[in-house]
Design a protein around this motif. Structure first.
Motif, PDB file in Angstrom:
ATOM      1  N   LYS A  82       0.847  -1.179   0.000  1.00 41.65           N
ATOM      2  CA  LYS A  82       0.000   0.000   0.000  1.00 41.65           C
ATOM      3  C   LYS A  82       0.887   1.235   0.000  1.00 41.65           C
ATOM      4  CE  LYS A  82      -2.526   1.082   3.458  1.00 41.65           C
ATOM      5  NZ  LYS A  82      -3.333   0.871   4.649  1.00 41.65           N
ATOM      6  N   ILE A  83       0.596   2.144  -0.928  1.00 38.00           N
ATOM      7  CA  ILE A  83       1.456   3.330  -1.040  1.00 38.00           C
ATOM      8  C   ILE A  83       1.045   4.359  -0.001  1.00 38.00           C
ATOM      9  CG2 ILE A  83       2.147   5.223  -2.544  1.00 38.00           C
ATOM     10  CD1 ILE A  83       1.521   3.207  -4.880  1.00 38.00           C
ATOM     11  N   GLN A  84       2.011   4.826   0.753  1.00 38.64           N
ATOM     12  CA  GLN A  84       1.711   5.877   1.721  1.00 38.64           C
ATOM     13  C   GLN A  84       2.539   7.104   1.385  1.00 38.64           C
ATOM     14  OE1 GLN A  84       2.853   3.970   5.435  1.00 38.64           O
ATOM     15  NE2 GLN A  84       4.837   4.821   5.228  1.00 38.64           N
ATOM     16  N   ARG A  85       1.880   8.236   1.422  1.00 41.10           N
ATOM     17  CA  ARG A  85       2.531   9.454   0.950  1.00 41.10           C
ATOM     18  C   ARG A  85       3.400  10.105   2.025  1.00 41.10           C
ATOM     19  NH1 ARG A  85       2.701   8.597  -3.494  1.00 41.10           N
ATOM     20  NH2 ARG A  85       0.975   8.498  -4.943  1.00 41.10           N
ATOM     21  N   LYS A  86       2.931  10.094   3.262  1.00 39.61           N
ATOM     22  CA  LYS A  86       3.639  10.902   4.266  1.00 39.61           C
ATOM     23  C   LYS A  86       4.908  10.185   4.764  1.00 39.61           C
ATOM     24  CE  LYS A  86       1.201   9.465   8.471  1.00 39.61           C
ATOM     25  NZ  LYS A  86       0.850   8.143   8.080  1.00 39.61           N
ATOM     26  N   VAL A  87       5.897  10.999   5.104  1.00 39.62           N
ATOM     27  CA  VAL A  87       7.146  10.466   5.637  1.00 39.62           C
ATOM     28  C   VAL A  87       6.948  10.170   7.119  1.00 39.62           C
ATOM     29  CG1 VAL A  87       9.578  10.959   6.033  1.00 39.62           C
ATOM     30  CG2 VAL A  87       8.465  11.822   3.981  1.00 39.62           C
ATOM     31  N   ALA A  88       7.321   8.963   7.539  1.00 44.18           N
ATOM     32  CA  ALA A  88       7.185   8.611   8.951  1.00 44.18           C
ATOM     33  C   ALA A  88       8.264   9.337   9.742  1.00 44.18           C
ATOM     34  CB  ALA A  88       7.310   7.102   9.117  1.00 44.18           C
ATOM     35  N   LYS A  89       7.835  10.258  10.625  1.00 39.94           N
ATOM     36  CA  LYS A  89       8.818  11.150  11.265  1.00 39.94           C
ATOM     37  C   LYS A  89       9.533  10.492  12.432  1.00 39.94           C
ATOM     38  CE  LYS A  89       7.231  15.710   9.965  1.00 39.94           C
ATOM     39  NZ  LYS A  89       5.899  15.347   9.417  1.00 39.94           N
ATOM     40  N   THR A  90       8.797   9.760  13.277  1.00 39.47           N
ATOM     41  CA  THR A  90       9.437   9.157  14.451  1.00 39.47           C
ATOM     42  C   THR A  90      10.535   8.167  14.055  1.00 39.47           C
ATOM     43  OG1 THR A  90       7.205   9.241  15.330  1.00 39.47           O
ATOM     44  CG2 THR A  90       8.889   8.253  16.736  1.00 39.47           C
TER      45      THR A  90
ATOM     46  N   MET B  25      12.464  -0.999   7.978  1.00 34.09           N
ATOM     47  CA  MET B  25      11.787  -1.900   8.910  1.00 34.09           C
ATOM     48  C   MET B  25      10.747  -1.152   9.736  1.00 34.09           C
ATOM     49  SD  MET B  25      13.769  -4.609  11.204  1.00 34.09           S
ATOM     50  CE  MET B  25      13.981  -3.734  12.711  1.00 34.09           C
ATOM     51  N   MET B  26      11.073   0.065  10.162  1.00 34.81           N
ATOM     52  CA  MET B  26      10.178   0.759  11.089  1.00 34.81           C
ATOM     53  C   MET B  26       9.071   1.534  10.385  1.00 34.81           C
ATOM     54  SD  MET B  26      12.345   2.006  14.344  1.00 34.81           S
ATOM     55  CE  MET B  26      13.439   3.128  13.551  1.00 34.81           C
ATOM     56  N   SER B  27       9.324   2.038   9.168  1.00 29.95           N
ATOM     57  CA  SER B  27       8.347   2.965   8.578  1.00 29.95           C
ATOM     58  C   SER B  27       7.370   2.287   7.641  1.00 29.95           C
ATOM     59  CB  SER B  27       9.075   4.090   7.852  1.00 29.95           C
ATOM     60  OG  SER B  27       9.730   3.559   6.729  1.00 29.95           O
ATOM     61  N   LYS B  28       7.721   1.124   7.033  1.00 32.83           N
ATOM     62  CA  LYS B  28       6.829   0.511   6.046  1.00 32.83           C
ATOM     63  C   LYS B  28       5.846  -0.430   6.736  1.00 32.83           C
ATOM     64  CE  LYS B  28       8.637   2.534   2.654  1.00 32.83           C
ATOM     65  NZ  LYS B  28       7.916   3.437   1.772  1.00 32.83           N
ATOM     66  N   PRO B  29       4.535  -0.285   6.457  1.00 35.61           N
ATOM     67  CA  PRO B  29       3.572  -1.177   7.118  1.00 35.61           C
ATOM     68  C   PRO B  29       3.521  -2.576   6.507  1.00 35.61           C
ATOM     69  CG  PRO B  29       2.435   0.433   5.761  1.00 35.61           C
ATOM     70  CD  PRO B  29       3.879   0.767   5.676  1.00 35.61           C
ATOM     71  N   ASN B  30       4.032  -2.754   5.281  1.00 37.88           N
ATOM     72  CA  ASN B  30       3.965  -4.065   4.637  1.00 37.88           C
ATOM     73  C   ASN B  30       4.962  -5.034   5.281  1.00 37.88           C
ATOM     74  OD1 ASN B  30       4.737  -6.152   2.612  1.00 37.88           O
ATOM     75  ND2 ASN B  30       3.075  -5.173   1.518  1.00 37.88           N
ATOM     76  N   LEU B  31       4.481  -6.226   5.685  1.00 40.72           N
ATOM     77  CA  LEU B  31       5.336  -7.135   6.460  1.00 40.72           C
ATOM     78  C   LEU B  31       6.494  -7.699   5.634  1.00 40.72           C
ATOM     79  CD1 LEU B  31       2.642  -9.061   8.525  1.00 40.72           C
ATOM     80  CD2 LEU B  31       4.091  -7.208   9.258  1.00 40.72           C
ATOM     81  N   ILE B  32       6.268  -7.972   4.325  1.00 41.78           N
ATOM     82  CA  ILE B  32       7.365  -8.490   3.492  1.00 41.78           C
ATOM     83  C   ILE B  32       8.466  -7.440   3.372  1.00 41.78           C
ATOM     84  CG2 ILE B  32       7.967  -9.280   1.180  1.00 41.78           C
ATOM     85  CD1 ILE B  32       5.279 -10.560   0.973  1.00 41.78           C
ATOM     86  N   LYS B  33       8.053  -6.184   3.201  1.00 42.24           N
ATOM     87  CA  LYS B  33       9.019  -5.095   3.123  1.00 42.24           C
ATOM     88  C   LYS B  33       9.797  -4.978   4.435  1.00 42.24           C
ATOM     89  CE  LYS B  33       9.789  -1.615   0.187  1.00 42.24           C
ATOM     90  NZ  LYS B  33       8.877  -0.498  -0.079  1.00 42.24           N
ATOM     91  N   LYS B  34       9.098  -5.197   5.543  1.00 40.41           N
ATOM     92  CA  LYS B  34       9.761  -5.152   6.857  1.00 40.41           C
ATOM     93  C   LYS B  34      10.852  -6.219   6.929  1.00 40.41           C
ATOM     94  CE  LYS B  34       6.212  -3.415   9.972  1.00 40.41           C
ATOM     95  NZ  LYS B  34       6.854  -2.239  10.541  1.00 40.41           N
ATOM     96  N   MET B  35      10.547  -7.424   6.433  1.00 40.38           N
ATOM     97  CA  MET B  35      11.552  -8.489   6.474  1.00 40.38           C
ATOM     98  C   MET B  35      12.755  -8.130   5.602  1.00 40.38           C
ATOM     99  SD  MET B  35      10.520 -10.654   8.595  1.00 40.38           S
ATOM    100  CE  MET B  35      11.732 -11.916   8.351  1.00 40.38           C
ATOM    101  N   ALA B  36      12.485  -7.519   4.423  1.00 39.75           N
ATOM    102  CA  ALA B  36      13.589  -7.089   3.561  1.00 39.75           C
ATOM    103  C   ALA B  36      14.455  -6.068   4.294  1.00 39.75           C
ATOM    104  CB  ALA B  36      13.045  -6.507   2.258  1.00 39.75           C
ATOM    105  N   GLY B  37      13.809  -5.126   5.008  1.00 39.33           N
ATOM    106  CA  GLY B  37      14.564  -4.138   5.774  1.00 39.33           C
ATOM    107  C   GLY B  37      15.398  -4.771   6.861  1.00 39.33           C
TER     108      GLY B  37
END
Lengths: 186, 119
Positions: A82-90, B25-37
């Motif tokens: 899912k594409i998300q536009r905003k940059v995660a700041k924390t 790992m921390m910013s992407k909500p997709n779990l596969i992407k998290k594993m790649a990170g």
């Protein structure tokens, strides 16, 4: 000097790969980029005089990890995140702080390849001087892995075994679990 | 100063690499992407250790006639273990992702949390 140049060029390629893994939204592309990334890491290990690590990375990292990722994408039938536009700041803030602290921590570390650095003059010296005499194996990495630190390797095998059992138990189940109240499940 | 930068730039680039992995790992909500990170972060740590073991003018630590300087075998052994264990944990993570997809029908972290809140 030439090896430092190759080292830095490969590292910059790695950085580009990592940034593309972060930015690409197609998961298949992520898997392919990840395979390429692991292969570059294997090349970098060769430059850093670690052939044993290089071919483990080439076989395990490039081969098995990429195949596992592709299999997961095939099983879940999700091809795009899912594409998300905003940059995660924390997370960005945490990464900058941790990175800054780690970089600050490197200033006491000896230069790359310094032969007088403490790790080379303490434990490793004995392995290099007596390794072949003690174990009869010319490859010192094998000597340390299988002889001096054999119990470490036994522990590693235990971890791999446990992980294997875990994967089997997770994937081979007669009935499928559904979370109560979740309607969107297939 | 130039010597200091040339001696440390390798470490700095590797640390930036690790942080890119951590951020994925921390910013992407997709779990596969998290594993790649996670894997990117992990190879970064392995690279850092291997570069601690490098000795200028040394060869790979295989004893042979005519060579007397070898790179440090110890970090290489430890990182060999780390690579194999890392792939084992990655496999476990992917198996969990497959189960999560079967149970929830999604592998996006924010959607999973929303479904958990609703029940």
């Amino acid at each position: 000097m030439i090896s430092l140049v190759i080292d830095i060029v490969l590292l910059l390629f790695l950085l580009i790969m990592a940034i593309f893994i972060l930015r690409v939204h197609q998961l298949l592309a992520v898997a392919m980029l990840f395979g390429l990334y692991s292969l570059l890491v294997a090349g970098l290990f060769m430059v850093l005089d670690a052939p044993d690590v290089a071919f483990t990375e080439a076989a395990v990292g490039t081969g098995i990890a990429t195949v596992l990722m592709l299999a997961t994408i095939a099983c879940t039938k999700v091809s795009q995140e899912k594409i998300q536009r905003k940059v995660a700041k924390t997370p960005l803030f945490i990464c900058l702080v941790v990175g800054g602290l780690l970089m600050y921590g490197t200033h006491n570390i000896a230069d790359l390849g310094d032969p007088e650095a403490p790790p080379h003059t303490q434990v490793a010296k004995r392995y290099i001087e007596d390794g072949q005499k003690d174990t009869g194996v010319p490859n010192l990495v094998t000597a340390v892995l299988a002889s001096y630190r054999g119990f470490d390797t036994l522990g590693e095998v235990t971890v791999v075994f446990t992980a294997g059992i875990g994967v089997l138990l997770l994937l081979v189940r007669p009935q499928k679990i559904r979370i109560k109240g979740v309607k969107s499940a297939r | 100063m130039t010597d200091y930068i040339l001696g440390h730039i390798n470490y700095w680039i590797i640390i930036i690499l690790m942080m890119v992995g951590l951020y994925t790992m921390m910013s992407k909500p997709n779990l596969i992407k998290k594993m790649a990170g996670l894997s990117v972060f992990q190879t970064g740590v392995i690279l850092l250790y291997i570069s601690f073991g490098k000795v200028t003018g040394g060869t790979a630590p295989i004893v042979a006639e005519g060579f007397d300087t070898y790179s440090n075998p110890l970090p290489q052994v430890l990182m060999l273990t780390a690579i194999v264990v890392g792939v084992a944990t990655t496999a476990l993570g992917f198996a969990l992702i497959v189960r999560i997809q079967e149970a929830y029908g999604s592998i996006e972290e924010d959607e999973l949390e929303k479904m958990d809140d609703e029940t």
